[in-house]
Design a protein around this motif. Sequence first.
Motif, PDB file in Angstrom:
ATOM      1  N   ARG A 113      -0.018   4.018  -2.772  1.00  0.00           N
ATOM      2  CA  ARG A 113      -0.019   5.618  -2.512  1.00  0.00           C
ATOM      3  C   ARG A 113       1.261   6.312  -3.071  1.00  0.00           C
ATOM      4  O   ARG A 113       0.318   7.947  -3.829  1.00  0.00           O
ATOM      5  N   ARG A 149      -6.149   6.019  -0.474  1.00  0.00           N
ATOM      6  CA  ARG A 149      -7.098   7.272  -0.123  1.00  0.00           C
ATOM      7  C   ARG A 149      -6.436   8.530  -1.562  1.00  0.00           C
ATOM      8  O   ARG A 149      -5.942   9.124  -1.706  1.00  0.00           O
ATOM      9  N   ALA A 174     -11.830  -1.840  -0.545  1.00  0.00           N
ATOM     10  CA  ALA A 174     -11.513  -1.357   1.207  1.00  0.00           C
ATOM     11  C   ALA A 174      -9.727  -1.040   0.309  1.00  0.00           C
ATOM     12  O   ALA A 174     -10.202   0.276   1.370  1.00  0.00           O
ATOM     13  N   LEU A 175      -9.863  -1.366   0.210  1.00  0.00           N
ATOM     14  CA  LEU A 175      -7.832  -0.836  -1.038  1.00  0.00           C
ATOM     15  C   LEU A 175      -8.501   0.436  -1.000  1.00  0.00           C
ATOM     16  O   LEU A 175      -7.681   1.815  -0.775  1.00  0.00           O
ATOM     17  N   GLU A 188       1.036  -1.317  -0.174  1.00  0.00           N
ATOM     18  CA  GLU A 188      -0.040  -0.097   0.177  1.00  0.00           C
ATOM     19  C   GLU A 188       0.788   1.524   0.173  1.00  0.00           C
ATOM     20  O   GLU A 188       0.189   2.234  -0.818  1.00  0.00           O
ATOM     21  N   LYS A 189       2.190   1.530   0.962  1.00  0.00           N
ATOM     22  CA  LYS A 189       3.119   2.236   0.640  1.00  0.00           C
ATOM     23  C   LYS A 189       3.405   2.104  -0.620  1.00  0.00           C
ATOM     24  O   LYS A 189       3.611   4.139  -1.166  1.00  0.00           O
ATOM     25  N   ARG A 233     -10.721   2.540  -0.117  1.00  0.00           N
ATOM     26  CA  ARG A 233     -10.416   3.431   1.239  1.00  0.00           C
ATOM     27  C   ARG A 233      -9.058   3.894   1.649  1.00  0.00           C
ATOM     28  O   ARG A 233      -8.466   5.153   2.111  1.00  0.00           O
ATOM     29  N   ARG A 234      -8.630   2.517   1.851  1.00  0.00           N
ATOM     30  CA  ARG A 234      -6.926   2.980   2.390  1.00  0.00           C
ATOM     31  C   ARG A 234      -5.901   3.707   1.316  1.00  0.00           C
ATOM     32  O   ARG A 234      -5.340   4.318   2.069  1.00  0.00           O
TER      33      ARG A 234
END
Length: 393
Positions: free
Chosen positions: A329, A359, A353-354, A325-326, A356-357
Amino acid sequence: MTFGRDDVTYLTSDAGAAALAEIARYPLTDASRLADVAAIRDRFAERGTALIETTLLRRKAVTKLGELGDVSGWLFTDDALQQATAAPVARHRAARLAGAVVHDATCSIGTELAALRSTAAVVIGTDIDEVRLAMAHHNVPDVALCRADALHPVSRDAVVLLDPARRSGGRRRFDPRAYVPPLDGLLDVYRGRPTVVKCAPGIDFDAVRQLGFDGEIEVTSAGGSVREACLWSPELAEPGVRRRACVLDRDEVVTDADPDDCPAGPAGRWIVDPDGAIVRAGLVRHYAARHGLWQLDPDIAYLSGDHVPAGVRGFEVLDELPLREKVLRHALAQHDCGQLEILVRGVDVDPDALRRRLRPKGGSSLSLVITRIGSGPGERTSAFLCRPAAAVR
């Protein structure tokens, strides 16, 4: 509501027709429904419920069945409209049956009959439900109809079309033996006769074969959605074809008789997510071979290539990233991504869900295609950051 024979008699009378014409002027929207319903019931008393339900069902039917002709004056039950074949699919099936004598043994409110009457040499309809049959008499008055149980054949020398009920009270039945009539019973009763049986698109093909079906299974999509699976008996199937995918939106047919020489390899310029009918029919390799594409993984339906087939939406690969995720993002921020579409195959990831995380907050629109590649010790999960493209013409 549950319609009765008396309701159909009223709705098809001059008084019922006049009442329906009056109620058609009410908007019956979320904002106005309470007031509209109160006014209608005050005006028509106990007939109000049937009038309101019929008006709402007619409005829904225009979108689903409008290509069959003017359905604005048809009668429906809610379950019958939900199960009714969408007009493009009904017309496709009618084209395959052109020139035949066809007996629709589960004709319900007459959707298939409306399509068949312009292609078949002769068409007749029967149904065991007297209410739906009465509605069919109103909807397709030029077709010969009678009441009969599909499990007790009443015709000879005709192609038998069957559409067993897969819903009850709005709930789906997934076991084909729980269809009404049950699929195993229908296959036994009509064995050796030319038959066409409409089934749910998610039906287990192996289970159907275990019931003794040995013809062609056709999966059809329209409007971007898989609509149904259809069982064509050996007498009606194309020789050598046991599985067929029909993508009606672009008039494309793929069968298991087509070549399936399709390699697997790294992503090229584009990723292609094949139409659901092709995936459901298990014809991804055949489709890829036709269009010069390859698989990212032999067991995953995503395809890749240096071009996109005409009429198909492609995803232009910008980068291949690990599913961290980092990292994702950071990549989204670099590309100023604010709207993110996430597609997943072969990996246990919840796209919502992914999203939303992650963003995303930028101004551009991107797609993230997440898939498993490889198996065993070499297995990995890859996330392809892509620029979505409109369907290539």
